[in-house]
Design an enzyme around this catalytic site. Sequence first.
Site, short mmCIF file in Angstrom:
data_model
loop_
_atom_site.label_atom_id
_atom_site.label_comp_id
_atom_site.label_asym_id
_atom_site.label_seq_id
_atom_site.Cartn_x
_atom_site.Cartn_y
_atom_site.Cartn_z
N ASN A 257 0.85 -1.19 0.00
CA ASN A 257 0.00 0.00 0.00
C ASN A 257 0.88 1.24 0.00
OD1 ASN A 257 0.57 0.72 2.90
ND2 ASN A 257 -0.45 -1.26 3.22
N ASP B 169 -4.27 -6.51 4.41
CA ASP B 169 -5.37 -7.36 4.88
C ASP B 169 -5.36 -8.73 4.21
OD1 ASP B 169 -6.42 -5.40 6.58
OD2 ASP B 169 -7.46 -4.44 4.91
N LYS C 112 9.70 -16.47 -10.79
CA LYS C 112 8.97 -15.35 -11.38
C LYS C 112 7.85 -15.86 -12.27
CE LYS C 112 9.46 -11.41 -14.49
NZ LYS C 112 10.35 -10.64 -15.37
N PHE D 110 -4.84 2.93 14.73
CA PHE D 110 -5.05 3.93 13.69
C PHE D 110 -6.08 3.38 12.71
CE2 PHE D 110 -1.43 6.10 15.29
CZ PHE D 110 -1.37 7.34 14.68
N LYS E 40 -14.29 0.06 15.12
CA LYS E 40 -13.03 -0.64 15.37
C LYS E 40 -12.59 -0.50 16.82
CE LYS E 40 -11.16 -0.30 10.67
NZ LYS E 40 -10.10 0.26 9.80
N LYS F 26 -12.25 -4.23 18.46
CA LYS F 26 -10.87 -4.69 18.65
C LYS F 26 -10.34 -4.42 20.05
CE LYS F 26 -10.00 -4.38 13.72
NZ LYS F 26 -9.04 -4.11 12.64
#
Length: 405
Positions: free
Chosen positions: A211, A280, A290, A324, A338, A342
């Site tokens: 990301n 995730d 490859k 976060f 969350k 959590k």
Amino acid sequence: MLLNKKILVCVTGGIAVYKAVALVSKLSQAGAEVKVIMTSSAMEFVKPLSFQVMSRNDVYFDTFDEKDSHVIAHIDLADWADLIIVAPATANAIGKIANGIADDMVTTTLLATTAEVWIAPAMNVHMYQNKSVMRNIAQLHEDGYRFIEPAEGFLACGYVGKGRLEEPERIVDLIKERFSNPIQLPLAGKKVVVTAGPTRERIDPVRYISNFSSGKMGYAMAEAATKLGASTVLISGPVELPKPEGVRLVKVESAAQMLEAVLAEYDDASIVVKSAAVADYKPKEAQTQKMKKKDGDSSIELERTTDILKTLGAHKNSQILVGFAAETNDAIGYGKSKLESKNLDYIIVNDVTDPGGGFGSDTNVVTLLTRAGKSYPFEAMLKSELANVLLEKIIQEERATVDDR
């Protein structure tokens, strides 16, 4: 505790100046040696003679009025003080100090000192909440100034809200506490674990899933924790950032490696700040060679990675767990969900589409949500500044929770 301690009180212009007279009196009674500098605005409310009587010392108000020809007054006072208190501190004074402006004896002396400086704001509630004032306060936090938060109540302007100068008795108690623990930083003796950056999930030896996280916010949190006295462990995915001074850096690549590294540090951690943007999903099977290009479309089967934050929440003992949440819509709603699901103590929420923040940016715009249901929004500021403000707010919330017990 205050016997022979040298305390310089800088008085700026506001109706709360009368409380500063009481503060000087109580400091003197506690055994401190007190000297006073006043701004011209402060002298519109109380004459210097009042402070002279209470401190039994000359009062300073003119940079060019040298009472002793053997020294330069503002330099001598800057060097003399063990502690400097700006009380009351107006919005104008806070703005000058934050921006290095030295146009009177108070600000000139503050610019010249290496002593610890405390700032006790007092102003109208709307002035205190003004974005520019909040920005200047954040800058001063970053620069190492300590704030004595204003109290809530009836203000001279007729409003009811936050902005009253803290009571002199309370300020004196804080000063006594300071000198009884002279080098005690708020996170001294605490272990803080911070995760930062992205993870990479290998597809084959040359490709991976990742990301846009730069790691800047996490690295800033680790640096801020260290400056506040913590023993800091920074667990970082692959980023192009220098190691913050004084932290122990653990480099990882994948979500599985990050989970393993965090669990290894978790049991004796006081605070865990999970700011890393962990993948995730990962390829169900990573290829050892490859993958060759073929005609037509292709697909890769993905499987869930372990939810690190949820795992930590499930195994939490005495740790303060801070998450976060980087979202693109309904950030507060997802953040609250969350926080609960959590088992977090705090979650820091930001909309990554906001032009003032997001991945790769040097600034961030966030809201701190607490388990107790409180919400603290923060306007765009440098991540280095924001990290310090966030940690100090969390420390403040934890102290308030202990006091309530």
